[in-house]
Design an enzyme around this catalytic site. Structure first.
Site, PDB file in Angstrom:
ATOM      1  N   HIS A 166       0.819  -1.223   0.000  1.00  0.00           N
ATOM      2  CA  HIS A 166       0.000   0.000   0.000  1.00  0.00           C
ATOM      3  C   HIS A 166       0.852   1.273   0.000  1.00  0.00           C
ATOM      4  O   HIS A 166       0.344   2.349   0.307  1.00  0.00           O
ATOM      5  CB  HIS A 166      -0.966   0.001   1.199  1.00  0.00           C
ATOM      6  CG  HIS A 166      -2.077  -0.993   1.061  1.00  0.00           C
ATOM      7  ND1 HIS A 166      -2.894  -1.354   2.117  1.00  0.00           N
ATOM      8  CD2 HIS A 166      -2.517  -1.705  -0.007  1.00  0.00           C
ATOM      9  CE1 HIS A 166      -3.778  -2.254   1.702  1.00  0.00           C
ATOM     10  NE2 HIS A 166      -3.571  -2.481   0.421  1.00  0.00           N
ATOM     11  N   THR A 182      -3.921  -7.539  11.205  1.00  0.00           N
ATOM     12  CA  THR A 182      -4.778  -6.946  10.164  1.00  0.00           C
ATOM     13  C   THR A 182      -6.212  -7.413  10.358  1.00  0.00           C
ATOM     14  O   THR A 182      -6.455  -8.570  10.718  1.00  0.00           O
ATOM     15  CB  THR A 182      -4.251  -7.246   8.737  1.00  0.00           C
ATOM     16  OG1 THR A 182      -5.154  -6.689   7.782  1.00  0.00           O
ATOM     17  CG2 THR A 182      -4.063  -8.727   8.473  1.00  0.00           C
ATOM     18  N   SER A 183      -7.154  -6.505  10.108  1.00  0.00           N
ATOM     19  CA  SER A 183      -8.564  -6.814  10.384  1.00  0.00           C
ATOM     20  C   SER A 183      -9.212  -7.659   9.292  1.00  0.00           C
ATOM     21  O   SER A 183     -10.318  -8.158   9.474  1.00  0.00           O
ATOM     22  CB  SER A 183      -9.360  -5.509  10.546  1.00  0.00           C
ATOM     23  OG  SER A 183      -9.304  -4.780   9.329  1.00  0.00           O
ATOM     24  N   LEU A 199      -4.788  -9.248  17.794  1.00  0.00           N
ATOM     25  CA  LEU A 199      -5.342  -8.949  19.112  1.00  0.00           C
ATOM     26  C   LEU A 199      -6.640  -9.717  19.338  1.00  0.00           C
ATOM     27  O   LEU A 199      -6.940 -10.166  20.438  1.00  0.00           O
ATOM     28  CB  LEU A 199      -5.578  -7.437  19.215  1.00  0.00           C
ATOM     29  CG  LEU A 199      -5.828  -6.868  20.592  1.00  0.00           C
ATOM     30  CD1 LEU A 199      -4.671  -7.170  21.534  1.00  0.00           C
ATOM     31  CD2 LEU A 199      -6.031  -5.352  20.499  1.00  0.00           C
TER      32      LEU A 199
HETATM   33  C1  BJW Z   1      -3.547  -5.530  17.070  1.00  0.00           C
HETATM   34  C2  BJW Z   1      -3.078  -4.682  18.044  1.00  0.00           C
HETATM   35  C3  BJW Z   1      -1.961  -5.124  18.729  1.00  0.00           C
HETATM   36  C4  BJW Z   1      -4.758  -3.723  17.226  1.00  0.00           C
HETATM   37  N1  BJW Z   1      -1.423  -6.300  18.418  1.00  0.00           N
HETATM   38  N2  BJW Z   1      -3.000  -6.698  16.785  1.00  0.00           N
HETATM   39  C5  BJW Z   1     -16.301  -5.090  -2.311  1.00  0.00           C
HETATM   40  C6  BJW Z   1     -15.848  -6.363  -2.022  1.00  0.00           C
HETATM   41  C7  BJW Z   1     -14.493  -6.668  -2.057  1.00  0.00           C
HETATM   42  C8  BJW Z   1     -13.567  -5.702  -2.381  1.00  0.00           C
HETATM   43  C9  BJW Z   1     -14.029  -4.438  -2.684  1.00  0.00           C
HETATM   44  C10 BJW Z   1     -15.375  -4.133  -2.634  1.00  0.00           C
HETATM   45  N3  BJW Z   1     -15.499  -2.833  -2.966  1.00  0.00           N
HETATM   46  C11 BJW Z   1     -14.276  -2.303  -3.182  1.00  0.00           C
HETATM   47  C12 BJW Z   1     -13.372  -3.278  -3.029  1.00  0.00           C
HETATM   48  C13 BJW Z   1     -11.900  -3.135  -3.164  1.00  0.00           C
HETATM   49  C14 BJW Z   1     -11.292  -2.316  -2.049  1.00  0.00           C
HETATM   50  C15 BJW Z   1     -11.729  -2.896  -0.694  1.00  0.00           C
HETATM   51  O1  BJW Z   1     -11.157  -3.827  -0.183  1.00  0.00           O
HETATM   52  N4  BJW Z   1     -12.745  -2.321  -0.062  1.00  0.00           N
HETATM   53  C16 BJW Z   1     -13.245  -2.857   1.209  1.00  0.00           C
HETATM   54  C17 BJW Z   1     -13.354  -1.751   2.234  1.00  0.00           C
HETATM   55  C18 BJW Z   1     -14.533  -3.589   0.927  1.00  0.00           C
HETATM   56  N5  BJW Z   1      -9.869  -2.410  -2.192  1.00  0.00           N
HETATM   57  C19 BJW Z   1      -9.187  -1.588  -2.976  1.00  0.00           C
HETATM   58  O2  BJW Z   1      -9.712  -0.660  -3.547  1.00  0.00           O
HETATM   59  C20 BJW Z   1      -7.723  -1.886  -3.154  1.00  0.00           C
HETATM   60  N6  BJW Z   1      -7.431  -1.960  -4.554  1.00  0.00           N
HETATM   61  C21 BJW Z   1      -7.978  -2.886  -5.336  1.00  0.00           C
HETATM   62  O3  BJW Z   1      -8.778  -3.714  -4.917  1.00  0.00           O
HETATM   63  O4  BJW Z   1      -7.543  -2.843  -6.650  1.00  0.00           O
HETATM   64  C22 BJW Z   1      -8.146  -3.752  -7.579  1.00  0.00           C
HETATM   65  C23 BJW Z   1      -7.565  -5.122  -7.577  1.00  0.00           C
HETATM   66  C24 BJW Z   1      -8.295  -6.163  -8.092  1.00  0.00           C
HETATM   67  C25 BJW Z   1      -7.785  -7.450  -8.101  1.00  0.00           C
HETATM   68  C26 BJW Z   1      -6.533  -7.697  -7.609  1.00  0.00           C
HETATM   69  C27 BJW Z   1      -5.804  -6.667  -7.123  1.00  0.00           C
HETATM   70  C28 BJW Z   1      -6.331  -5.391  -7.099  1.00  0.00           C
HETATM   71  C29 BJW Z   1      -6.862  -0.786  -2.556  1.00  0.00           C
HETATM   72  C30 BJW Z   1      -6.919  -0.753  -1.062  1.00  0.00           C
HETATM   73  C31 BJW Z   1      -6.152   0.455  -0.508  1.00  0.00           C
HETATM   74  C32 BJW Z   1      -6.173   0.541   1.001  1.00  0.00           C
HETATM   75  N7  BJW Z   1      -5.605   1.775   1.406  1.00  0.00           N
HETATM   76  C33 BJW Z   1      -5.484   2.057   2.865  1.00  0.00           C
HETATM   77  C34 BJW Z   1      -5.003   3.533   3.053  1.00  0.00           C
HETATM   78  C35 BJW Z   1      -3.695   3.862   2.334  1.00  0.00           C
HETATM   79  C36 BJW Z   1      -2.504   3.777   3.222  1.00  0.00           C
HETATM   80  C37 BJW Z   1      -2.544   4.708   4.436  1.00  0.00           C
HETATM   81  O5  BJW Z   1      -3.034   5.836   4.361  1.00  0.00           O
HETATM   82  O6  BJW Z   1      -1.996   4.302   5.490  1.00  0.00           O
HETATM   83  O7  BJW Z   1      -4.571   1.116   3.454  1.00  0.00           O
HETATM   84  S1  BJW Z   1      -7.012   1.812   3.749  1.00  0.00           S
HETATM   85  C38 BJW Z   1      -6.262   1.155   5.203  1.00  0.00           C
HETATM   86  O8  BJW Z   1      -6.738  -0.196   5.394  1.00  0.00           O
HETATM   87  C39 BJW Z   1      -4.750   1.067   4.897  1.00  0.00           C
HETATM   88  C40 BJW Z   1      -4.433  -0.300   5.444  1.00  0.00           C
HETATM   89  O9  BJW Z   1      -3.255  -0.791   4.867  1.00  0.00           O
HETATM   90  C41 BJW Z   1      -5.661  -1.097   5.140  1.00  0.00           C
HETATM   91  C42 BJW Z   1      -5.824  -2.343   5.985  1.00  0.00           C
HETATM   92  O10 BJW Z   1      -6.025  -2.005   7.335  1.00  0.00           O
HETATM   93  P1  BJW Z   1      -5.413  -2.937   8.490  1.00  0.00           P
HETATM   94  O11 BJW Z   1      -3.943  -2.900   8.407  1.00  0.00           O
HETATM   95  O12 BJW Z   1      -6.045  -4.265   8.459  1.00  0.00           O
HETATM   96  O13 BJW Z   1      -5.829  -2.108   9.811  1.00  0.00           O
HETATM   97  P2  BJW Z   1      -7.194  -2.188  10.662  1.00  0.00           P
HETATM   98  O14 BJW Z   1      -7.242  -0.963  11.481  1.00  0.00           O
HETATM   99  O15 BJW Z   1      -8.347  -2.476   9.797  1.00  0.00           O
HETATM  100  O16 BJW Z   1      -6.986  -3.461  11.587  1.00  0.00           O
HETATM  101  C43 BJW Z   1      -6.029  -3.467  12.636  1.00  0.00           C
HETATM  102  C44 BJW Z   1      -6.018  -4.870  13.254  1.00  0.00           C
HETATM  103  O17 BJW Z   1      -4.980  -4.899  14.221  1.00  0.00           O
HETATM  104  C45 BJW Z   1      -7.317  -5.235  13.985  1.00  0.00           C
HETATM  105  O18 BJW Z   1      -7.678  -6.570  13.655  1.00  0.00           O
HETATM  106  C46 BJW Z   1      -6.950  -5.146  15.465  1.00  0.00           C
HETATM  107  O19 BJW Z   1      -7.634  -6.097  16.275  1.00  0.00           O
HETATM  108  C47 BJW Z   1      -5.484  -5.476  15.428  1.00  0.00           C
HETATM  109  N8  BJW Z   1      -4.706  -4.891  16.504  1.00  0.00           N
HETATM  110  N9  BJW Z   1      -3.935  -3.548  18.084  1.00  0.00           N
HETATM  111  C48 BJW Z   1      -2.019  -7.052  17.445  1.00  0.00           C
HETATM  112  N10 BJW Z   1      -1.453  -4.369  19.724  1.00  0.00           N
END
Ligand code: BJW
Length: 242
Positions: free
Chosen positions: A114, A182-183, A209
């Site tokens: 990302h 990751t969530s 977590l």
């Molecule tokens: C702990 C802890 C501790 C806490 N110890 N654990 C409908 C269905 C399916 C897909 C789609 C849909 N509509 C649209 C889509 C696609 C879309 C998508 O997925 N949308 C969903 C919301 C439905 N995806 C995209 O658009 C992506 N591109 C794409 O799909 O291109 C087409 C393609 C097609 C085919 C193949 C390939 C590609 C792009 C996604 C871009 C995400 N961007 C972000 C922001 C940019 C970066 C930034 O500013 O930092 O990326 S969004 C944000 O979420 C960020 C993260 O990387 C990403 C994931 O979040 P993450 O890391 O999981 O964090 P959290 O907060 O969600 O979870 C934290 C976890 O940690 C929790 O579980 C806690 O319990 C845990 N935790 N403390 C251990 N101490």
């Protein structure tokens, strides 16, 4: 019987691994998406509507990351140790995080799917540059010297994550897939566990977590803070295999 001490490993990490280093997650109850509207700050459309606000959102996060209190934690360094000490094959770390804590913790075989906080990209010439300072609308591209085209080198919703071919190849060849902090809400990363199972018949492990959206796909789960569960799991893996 499969040899539990050999094979390639793919690790996927998310915001939870950096939480104990002082970086906010997105979807936890105190996460970033409870404070700002995701459509405004993490989509190309939001950037087109109000680029100044989006640049400011990333400028603040970049400044925070530059602060001296933000350091890799025991989970980052444990994954770096796994890469150094695993003799059974390749260890590829794929992170969704844009912070630099994996590399600061010693990981080398790393993909930032990302993007990266300390890089900026020119939309006019596609040049990617190391970037430590604030980005402004007037920032000049070091390659083409144009102003008005610089943006954070990150992947917003609707954009294609980086290095998908390399990730897909590694998922198809891994024996072990580990997901950390990751969530499981965001695709394509959320689908990697299924790819590892169906394409490579990999053993799958979730370290988080709490159970993620895709928790039922994982054959093995360990729940708790990353700084506790990740070093413990890496110790076990290096001593006994998976
Ligand atoms: C702990 C802890 C501790 C806490 N110890 N654990 C409908 C269905 C399916 C897909 C789609 C849909 N509509 C649209 C889509 C696609 C879309 C998508 O997925 N949308 C969903 C919301 C439905 N995806 C995209 O658009 C992506 N591109 C794409 O799909 O291109 C087409 C393609 C097609 C085919 C193949 C390939 C590609 C792009 C996604 C871009 C995400 N961007 C972000 C922001 C940019 C970066 C930034 O500013 O930092 O990326 S969004 C944000 O979420 C960020 C993260 O990387 C990403 C994931 O979040 P993450 O890391 O999981 O964090 P959290 O907060 O969600 O979870 C934290 C976890 O940690 C929790 O579980 C806690 O319990 C845990 N935790 N403390 C251990 N101490």
């Amino acid at each position: 019987m499969r040899d539990r001490n050999s094979g390639n490993i793919v690790i996927l990490t998310g915001a939870g691994i950096s939480k104990e280093s002082g970086i906010e997650t997105f979807r936890d109850k105190d996460g970033l998406w409870t404070k700002v509207n995701v459509e405004d700050v993490a989509t190309p459309e939001g950037f087109a509507r109000n680029p100044r606000m989006v640049l400011d959102f990333y400028n603040q996060r970049r400044r925070n990351l530059r602060s001296h209190n933000i350091r890799p934690n025991a989970a980052h360094t444990a994954l770096a140790r796994l890469e150094r000490e695993w003799r059974g094959g390749e260890v590829l770390l794929v992170t969704q995080n844009i912070d630099n804590l994996h590399e600061a913790g010693g990981s080398r075989n790393l993909i930032h799917m990302h993007g990266e906080m300390f890089k900026a990209r020119c939309e006019l010439c596609a040049g990617v540059h190391l970037w430590q300072e604030d980005l402004a609308l007037e920032s000049e591209c070091p390659s083409c010297q144009s102003s008005g085209g610089m943006r954070p080198h990150v992947v917003w919703f609707g954009e294609m994550p980086f290095e998908m071919d390399r990730i897909s190849d590694a998922l198809g060849r891994c024996r072990l897939f580990i997901s950390v902090g990751t969530s499981g809400n965001v695709y394509p990363a959320a689908g990697f566990v299924e790819e590892a199972i169906f394409r490579a018949r990999a053993h799958t492990v979730e370290l988080n977590l709490e159970p993620s959206e895709g928790a039922t796909y994982f054959a093995e789960q360990h729940y708790g803070p990353a700084t506790e569960v990740v070093p413990r799991y890496v110790d076990k893996l290096l001593a006994q295999g998976w």
